[in-house]
Design a protein around this motif. Structure first.
Motif, mmCIF file in Angstrom:
data_model
loop_
_atom_site.group_PDB
_atom_site.id
_atom_site.type_symbol
_atom_site.label_atom_id
_atom_site.label_comp_id
_atom_site.label_asym_id
_atom_site.label_seq_id
_atom_site.Cartn_x
_atom_site.Cartn_y
_atom_site.Cartn_z
ATOM 1 N N ASN A 44 0.914 -0.714 0.508
ATOM 2 C CA ASN A 44 -0.073 0.149 -0.089
ATOM 3 C C ASN A 44 1.033 1.462 -0.093
ATOM 4 O OD1 ASN A 44 -2.162 -1.455 -0.374
ATOM 5 N ND2 ASN A 44 -2.596 -1.463 2.073
ATOM 6 N N LYS A 45 1.736 1.052 0.943
ATOM 7 C CA LYS A 45 2.967 2.689 0.852
ATOM 8 C C LYS A 45 2.896 2.438 -0.899
ATOM 9 C CE LYS A 45 3.993 2.915 5.587
ATOM 10 N NZ LYS A 45 4.904 1.950 7.066
ATOM 11 N N THR A 46 3.589 1.516 -1.235
ATOM 12 C CA THR A 46 4.223 1.314 -2.247
ATOM 13 C C THR A 46 3.479 1.844 -3.792
ATOM 14 O OG1 THR A 46 5.692 0.068 -2.189
ATOM 15 C CG2 THR A 46 5.503 -0.194 -4.092
ATOM 16 N N MET A 47 2.161 1.699 -3.459
ATOM 17 C CA MET A 47 0.912 2.388 -4.901
ATOM 18 C C MET A 47 0.781 3.768 -4.163
ATOM 19 S SD MET A 47 0.769 -0.004 -6.538
ATOM 20 C CE MET A 47 -0.450 0.755 -7.265
ATOM 21 N N THR A 48 1.005 3.731 -2.720
ATOM 22 C CA THR A 48 0.345 5.619 -2.704
ATOM 23 C C THR A 48 1.929 6.550 -3.197
ATOM 24 O OG1 THR A 48 -0.382 4.515 -0.604
ATOM 25 C CG2 THR A 48 0.756 6.876 -1.389
ATOM 26 N N MET A 49 3.258 6.049 -3.097
ATOM 27 C CA MET A 49 4.377 6.334 -3.667
ATOM 28 C C MET A 49 3.981 6.878 -4.810
ATOM 29 S SD MET A 49 7.770 4.259 -1.008
ATOM 30 C CE MET A 49 8.623 5.701 -1.657
ATOM 31 N N ILE A 50 3.759 6.307 -5.652
ATOM 32 C CA ILE A 50 3.841 5.829 -6.471
ATOM 33 C C ILE A 50 2.196 6.587 -7.829
ATOM 34 C CG2 ILE A 50 3.066 4.744 -9.270
ATOM 35 C CD1 ILE A 50 4.703 1.762 -8.060
ATOM 36 N N GLN A 51 2.045 7.141 -6.540
ATOM 37 C CA GLN A 51 0.453 7.677 -7.299
ATOM 38 C C GLN A 51 1.059 9.428 -6.867
ATOM 39 O OE1 GLN A 51 -2.809 6.248 -4.878
ATOM 40 N NE2 GLN A 51 -3.390 4.898 -6.536
ATOM 41 N N ASN A 52 1.735 9.065 -5.947
ATOM 42 C CA ASN A 52 1.790 10.732 -5.245
ATOM 43 C C ASN A 52 3.383 10.928 -6.496
ATOM 44 O OD1 ASN A 52 0.499 11.336 -3.346
ATOM 45 N ND2 ASN A 52 2.033 10.225 -1.571
ATOM 46 N N LEU A 53 4.290 10.473 -6.997
ATOM 47 C CA LEU A 53 5.155 10.463 -8.256
ATOM 48 C C LEU A 53 4.715 10.670 -9.097
ATOM 49 C CD1 LEU A 53 8.113 7.895 -7.212
ATOM 50 C CD2 LEU A 53 8.202 10.480 -6.687
ATOM 51 N N GLN A 54 3.592 10.144 -9.528
ATOM 52 C CA GLN A 54 2.630 10.571 -11.336
ATOM 53 C C GLN A 54 2.288 12.302 -11.029
ATOM 54 O OE1 GLN A 54 -0.051 7.194 -11.702
ATOM 55 N NE2 GLN A 54 1.693 6.028 -12.273
ATOM 56 N N LYS B 283 -3.476 -5.691 -16.012
ATOM 57 C CA LYS B 283 -4.784 -6.275 -15.026
ATOM 58 C C LYS B 283 -4.419 -7.588 -14.269
ATOM 59 C CE LYS B 283 -7.627 -3.096 -17.363
ATOM 60 N NZ LYS B 283 -8.946 -3.262 -18.139
ATOM 61 N N MET B 284 -4.175 -8.439 -15.497
ATOM 62 C CA MET B 284 -4.588 -10.147 -14.239
ATOM 63 C C MET B 284 -3.339 -9.767 -13.155
ATOM 64 S SD MET B 284 -5.227 -12.053 -17.698
ATOM 65 C CE MET B 284 -4.254 -13.714 -16.931
ATOM 66 N N ALA B 285 -1.825 -9.257 -13.472
ATOM 67 C CA ALA B 285 -1.255 -9.520 -12.566
ATOM 68 C C ALA B 285 -1.050 -8.719 -11.515
ATOM 69 C CB ALA B 285 0.142 -8.655 -13.039
ATOM 70 N N ILE B 286 -1.787 -8.067 -11.598
ATOM 71 C CA ILE B 286 -2.960 -7.084 -10.565
ATOM 72 C C ILE B 286 -3.644 -7.638 -9.510
ATOM 73 C CG2 ILE B 286 -4.066 -5.309 -9.153
ATOM 74 C CD1 ILE B 286 -2.858 -3.088 -11.765
ATOM 75 N N GLN B 287 -4.710 -8.406 -10.554
ATOM 76 C CA GLN B 287 -5.614 -8.866 -9.439
ATOM 77 C C GLN B 287 -5.042 -10.506 -8.529
ATOM 78 O OE1 GLN B 287 -8.596 -9.200 -9.307
ATOM 79 N NE2 GLN B 287 -9.119 -7.234 -9.894
ATOM 80 N N GLN B 288 -3.726 -11.020 -9.136
ATOM 81 C CA GLN B 288 -3.304 -11.973 -9.419
ATOM 82 C C GLN B 288 -2.831 -11.750 -7.355
ATOM 83 O OE1 GLN B 288 -0.978 -13.673 -12.089
ATOM 84 N NE2 GLN B 288 -1.775 -15.115 -12.581
ATOM 85 N N LEU B 289 -1.995 -10.411 -7.628
ATOM 86 C CA LEU B 289 -0.791 -9.889 -7.023
ATOM 87 C C LEU B 289 -2.580 -9.825 -5.320
ATOM 88 C CD1 LEU B 289 1.335 -9.071 -5.178
ATOM 89 C CD2 LEU B 289 1.093 -7.198 -6.275
ATOM 90 N N LYS B 290 -3.368 -9.533 -5.647
ATOM 91 C CA LYS B 290 -4.208 -9.181 -4.987
ATOM 92 C C LYS B 290 -4.650 -9.910 -3.947
ATOM 93 C CE LYS B 290 -6.422 -4.273 -5.995
ATOM 94 N NZ LYS B 290 -6.793 -3.556 -6.731
ATOM 95 N N SER B 291 -5.111 -11.710 -5.125
ATOM 96 C CA SER B 291 -5.713 -12.375 -4.454
ATOM 97 C C SER B 291 -4.567 -13.164 -3.821
ATOM 98 C CB SER B 291 -5.723 -13.504 -5.570
ATOM 99 O OG SER B 291 -6.227 -14.766 -5.111
ATOM 100 N N HIS B 292 -3.774 -13.395 -3.629
ATOM 101 C CA HIS B 292 -2.278 -13.853 -3.378
ATOM 102 C C HIS B 292 -1.715 -13.081 -1.325
ATOM 103 C CE1 HIS B 292 -0.630 -16.901 -6.364
ATOM 104 N NE2 HIS B 292 -0.880 -16.124 -6.762
ATOM 105 N N LEU B 293 -1.784 -11.676 -1.871
ATOM 106 C CA LEU B 293 -1.951 -10.871 -0.531
ATOM 107 C C LEU B 293 -2.979 -11.476 0.647
ATOM 108 C CD1 LEU B 293 -0.777 -7.636 -1.313
ATOM 109 C CD2 LEU B 293 0.546 -8.920 -0.518
ATOM 110 N N SER B 294 -5.091 -11.741 -0.438
ATOM 111 C CA SER B 294 -5.771 -12.014 0.566
ATOM 112 C C SER B 294 -5.849 -13.292 1.249
ATOM 113 C CB SER B 294 -7.020 -11.195 -0.288
ATOM 114 O OG SER B 294 -6.796 -12.307 -1.123
#
Length: 121
Positions: free
Chosen positions: A83-93, A108-119
Protein backbone atom coordinates in the motif's frame (compact mmCIF):
# COMPACT_ATOMS: atom_id res chain seq x y z
CA UNK A 1 -4.68 -11.29 43.37
CA UNK A 2 -2.44 -14.11 44.58
CA UNK A 3 -5.42 -15.76 46.30
CA UNK A 4 -7.33 -15.77 43.02
CA UNK A 5 -4.40 -17.42 41.26
CA UNK A 6 -4.17 -20.06 43.98
CA UNK A 7 -7.92 -20.63 43.75
CA UNK A 8 -7.73 -21.07 39.96
CA UNK A 9 -4.79 -23.44 40.31
CA UNK A 10 -6.78 -25.56 42.78
CA UNK A 11 -9.73 -25.59 40.39
CA UNK A 12 -7.51 -26.82 37.55
CA UNK A 13 -6.00 -29.49 39.78
CA UNK A 14 -9.48 -30.67 40.79
CA UNK A 15 -10.63 -30.73 37.17
CA UNK A 16 -7.55 -32.75 36.21
CA UNK A 17 -8.19 -35.14 39.08
CA UNK A 18 -11.86 -35.49 38.07
CA UNK A 19 -10.88 -36.28 34.49
CA UNK A 20 -8.39 -38.90 35.66
CA UNK A 21 -11.09 -40.49 37.84
CA UNK A 22 -13.59 -40.49 34.98
CA UNK A 23 -11.04 -42.13 32.71
CA UNK A 24 -10.25 -44.74 35.37
CA UNK A 25 -13.96 -45.48 35.92
CA UNK A 26 -14.62 -45.70 32.19
CA UNK A 27 -11.72 -48.10 31.68
CA UNK A 28 -12.90 -50.19 34.62
CA UNK A 29 -16.50 -50.31 33.34
CA UNK A 30 -15.36 -51.32 29.86
CA UNK A 31 -13.07 -54.06 31.19
CA UNK A 32 -15.75 -55.36 33.53
CA UNK A 33 -18.83 -55.14 31.33
CA UNK A 34 -17.39 -55.67 27.86
CA UNK A 35 -14.58 -58.23 27.76
CA UNK A 36 -12.49 -58.28 24.61
CA UNK A 37 -14.35 -59.66 21.61
CA UNK A 38 -12.51 -61.64 18.98
CA UNK A 39 -11.43 -59.45 16.09
CA UNK A 40 -12.39 -56.18 17.80
CA UNK A 41 -9.99 -53.69 19.24
CA UNK A 42 -10.11 -53.26 23.01
CA UNK A 43 -11.98 -50.03 23.88
CA UNK A 44 -9.47 -49.33 26.66
CA UNK A 45 -6.68 -49.40 24.09
CA UNK A 46 -8.71 -47.03 21.93
CA UNK A 47 -9.09 -44.63 24.86
CA UNK A 48 -5.35 -44.75 25.50
CA UNK A 49 -4.63 -44.09 21.83
CA UNK A 50 -7.09 -41.21 21.90
CA UNK A 51 -5.28 -39.75 24.89
CA UNK A 52 -1.93 -40.06 23.06
CA UNK A 53 -3.40 -38.40 19.96
CA UNK A 54 -4.76 -35.56 22.10
CA UNK A 55 -1.32 -35.03 23.63
CA UNK A 56 0.36 -35.01 20.20
CA UNK A 57 -2.25 -32.53 18.96
CA UNK A 58 -1.51 -30.20 21.86
CA UNK A 59 2.22 -30.42 21.17
CA UNK A 60 1.75 -29.72 17.46
CA UNK A 61 -0.56 -26.81 18.23
CA UNK A 62 2.06 -25.33 20.54
CA UNK A 63 4.71 -25.74 17.84
CA UNK A 64 2.69 -24.26 15.00
CA UNK A 65 0.99 -21.37 16.80
CA UNK A 66 4.11 -19.17 16.64
CA UNK A 67 4.41 -19.95 12.93
CA UNK A 68 0.80 -18.95 12.29
CA UNK A 69 1.29 -15.76 14.29
CA UNK A 70 4.44 -14.91 12.32
CA UNK A 71 2.62 -15.62 9.06
CA UNK A 72 -0.14 -13.16 10.00
CA UNK A 73 2.42 -10.54 10.96
CA UNK A 74 4.32 -11.05 7.69
CA UNK A 75 1.10 -10.71 5.69
CA UNK A 76 0.35 -7.49 7.48
CA UNK A 77 3.83 -6.13 6.70
CA UNK A 78 3.59 -7.15 3.03
CA UNK A 79 0.18 -5.47 2.68
CA UNK A 80 1.43 -2.31 4.39
CA UNK A 81 4.52 -2.18 2.16
CA UNK A 82 2.44 -2.76 -0.96
CA UNK A 83 0.00 0.00 0.00
CA UNK A 84 2.84 2.43 0.77
CA UNK A 85 4.47 1.62 -2.56
CA UNK A 86 1.23 2.23 -4.44
CA UNK A 87 0.74 5.54 -2.63
CA UNK A 88 4.31 6.60 -3.42
CA UNK A 89 3.84 5.76 -7.10
CA UNK A 90 0.62 7.77 -7.24
CA UNK A 91 2.28 10.74 -5.51
CA UNK A 92 5.24 10.60 -7.89
CA UNK A 93 2.88 10.53 -10.85
CA UNK A 94 1.08 13.64 -9.57
CA UNK A 95 4.32 15.50 -8.80
CA UNK A 96 5.85 14.79 -12.20
CA UNK A 97 2.63 15.22 -14.15
CA UNK A 98 3.41 11.86 -15.64
CA UNK A 99 0.55 10.36 -17.55
CA UNK A 100 0.64 6.62 -17.77
CA UNK A 101 -0.77 4.63 -20.60
CA UNK A 102 -3.89 2.59 -19.79
CA UNK A 103 -3.33 -0.66 -17.94
CA UNK A 104 -2.95 -3.62 -20.26
CA UNK A 105 -4.85 -6.87 -19.93
CA UNK A 106 -1.71 -8.63 -18.64
CA UNK A 107 -1.12 -5.90 -16.05
CA UNK A 108 -4.72 -6.16 -14.87
CA UNK A 109 -4.34 -9.92 -14.48
CA UNK A 110 -1.06 -9.46 -12.57
CA UNK A 111 -2.70 -6.94 -10.24
CA UNK A 112 -5.61 -9.32 -9.59
CA UNK A 113 -3.23 -12.21 -8.92
CA UNK A 114 -1.18 -10.08 -6.52
CA UNK A 115 -4.30 -8.97 -4.66
CA UNK A 116 -5.51 -12.56 -4.53
CA UNK A 117 -2.20 -13.79 -3.12
CA UNK A 118 -2.16 -11.03 -0.53
CA UNK A 119 -5.67 -11.87 0.62
CA UNK A 120 -4.76 -15.58 0.85
CA UNK A 121 -1.76 -14.97 3.11
Amino acid sequence: MEEEVDKLELMFQKADSDLNYIQYRLEYEIKTNHPDSAGEKNPVTLLQELSAIKTRHQILHACFKPIADEQKETKSRICATFNKTMTMIQNLQKQTDLELSPVTKEEKMAIQQLKSHLSDL
